[in-house]
Design an enzyme around this catalytic site. Structure first.
Site, PDB file in Angstrom:
ATOM      1  N   SER A  32      44.144  38.269  54.411  1.00  0.00           N
ATOM      2  CA  SER A  32      44.690  39.823  55.091  1.00  0.00           C
ATOM      3  C   SER A  32      43.697  40.705  56.041  1.00  0.00           C
ATOM      4  O   SER A  32      44.074  39.708  56.656  1.00  0.00           O
ATOM      5  CB  SER A  32      44.672  41.266  53.681  1.00  0.00           C
ATOM      6  OG  SER A  32      45.416  42.582  53.923  1.00  0.00           O
TER       7      SER A  32
ATOM      8  N   ASP B 121      55.626  39.633  49.406  1.00  0.00           N
ATOM      9  CA  ASP B 121      54.500  41.043  49.754  1.00  0.00           C
ATOM     10  C   ASP B 121      55.278  42.048  50.377  1.00  0.00           C
ATOM     11  O   ASP B 121      55.431  42.296  51.682  1.00  0.00           O
ATOM     12  CB  ASP B 121      53.403  40.395  52.015  1.00  0.00           C
ATOM     13  CG  ASP B 121      52.641  40.730  52.111  1.00  0.00           C
ATOM     14  OD1 ASP B 121      52.824  41.723  51.597  1.00  0.00           O
ATOM     15  OD2 ASP B 121      51.730  39.821  52.094  1.00  0.00           O
TER      16      ASP B 121
ATOM     17  N   HIS C 165      51.081  41.131  48.713  1.00  0.00           N
ATOM     18  CA  HIS C 165      50.319  41.311  49.451  1.00  0.00           C
ATOM     19  C   HIS C 165      48.951  41.378  48.593  1.00  0.00           C
ATOM     20  O   HIS C 165      48.303  42.384  48.637  1.00  0.00           O
ATOM     21  CB  HIS C 165      50.166  42.074  50.550  1.00  0.00           C
ATOM     22  CG  HIS C 165      49.199  42.602  51.111  1.00  0.00           C
ATOM     23  ND1 HIS C 165      49.397  41.798  52.979  1.00  0.00           N
ATOM     24  CD2 HIS C 165      47.993  43.422  51.439  1.00  0.00           C
ATOM     25  CE1 HIS C 165      48.820  42.635  53.649  1.00  0.00           C
ATOM     26  NE2 HIS C 165      47.456  43.035  52.906  1.00  0.00           N
TER      27      HIS C 165
END
Length: 301
Positions: free
Chosen positions: A108, A246, A274
């Site tokens: 991320s 995600d 995610h």
């Protein structure tokens, strides 16, 4: 494993190491507002073991970003650092540890930081593994958890709603409330392979270790300078790992990132959203990272 406090320019950062310092170094870079505990102990050990006897082990380093865990902490709402400082901390950590070059693994926001390091400090980056992240462009203001690049799909309606109308803060003085807040935050973006028990255990550890868990939200307040280059400048062998489920950065972001970095390999992960690598994905993620970081290694073909 050894946890230590390291003085870097403008901060004291908490880091933990696994394995032999003589082995190839892997630096794990976490996501926005998250402490290093989300890199599961067993995941770090699996990388450090290096899947011997096929090859050497790895010297694995994970660390608390500023304002997370046991690293330096500012008052909530008043960060004294910039996004440039967050982005520069990996190289500062390598300096403090006496590591010349490392394999960067970022998730991320950590994937954005890793991209920036590869662009601006190519001599310090042996390889890149980018997970649950989006391509940075030359005009981006630095690493952030926002979709990057024109033409890429935005977050799912459910994920967008969490940004537009975030849940209220917990009572930061109530450890149980903090733990529930952390668990709910991970569950909201995780895929079908979400491990509730593992999430609860990690959230409890984060709450116990953090100097001030409320300070982690300072990450959303900092600003960064434009990148000094583009992904076309990346020369490090690159692996892109992206969850098929995600909700923040749909898989097209991973595909765009792999297309933007010369020679990059894209691997989609079933059941993953995610999130940090869940245990169900380790059978793919660990061998892929070990193949990339082996002496003379490169992404699998």
């Amino acid at each position: 494993m050894t946890e230590t406090l390291l003085d870097v320019s403008g901060a004291r950062l908490c880091a933990e190491t696994f394995g032999d310092p003589a082995d190839p170094a892997i630096l794990l870079i976490g996501g926005i507002a998250s402490a290093m505990d989300w890199w599961h102990d067993d995941f770090c050990r699996a990388l450090a073991d290096g899947d011997s006897p096929r090859g050497p082990g790895r010297f694995v380093v994970r660390y608390d970003h500023r304002d997370t865990g046991r690293s330096r902490t500012d008052p909530p709402g008043a960060p004294s650092y910039s996004g440039d400082d967050l982005a520069g901390d990996p190289v500062r950590l390598l300096d403090a540890l006496g590591v010349g070059r490392a394999h960067l693994v970022g998730v991320s926001m950590g994937g954005g930081i890793a991209q920036q390091a590869a662009i601006e400090h190519p001599d310090r980056v042996a390889s890149l593994t980018l997970m649950s992240t989006s391509p940075l462009t030359g005009g981006d203001p630095g690493p952030a958890d926002e979709p990057g690049g024109p033409g890429l799909p935005g977050p799912s309606p459910e994920a967008r709603a969490l940004f537009d109308d975030p849940p209220p803060d917990p009572d930061w003085g109530d450890p149980d409330a903090v733990i529930r807040h952390l668990v709910e935050g991970e569950r909201a973006f995780a895929g079908p392979g979400y491990d509730a028990a593992a999430s609860l255990a990690t959230a409890r550890r984060v709450a116990e270790r953090s100097i001030d868990p409320a300070a982690a939200a300072n990450h959303f307040l900092v600003e960064s300078s434009p990148l000094r280059g583009t992904l076309a400048d990346v020369v490090a062998p690159t692996l892109v790992l992206h969850g098929e489920d995600d909700p923040l950065f749909p898989p097209e972001h991973g595909a765009a990132l792999a297309a933007a970095v010369r020679g990059a390999r894209l691997v989609l992960l079933s059941g993953v959203g995610h999130q940090y690598p869940p245990r169900i994905a380790w059978g793919v993620v660990v061998p892929e990272i070990l193949a990339l970081t082996a002496p003379g290694g490169a992404p699998r073909t």
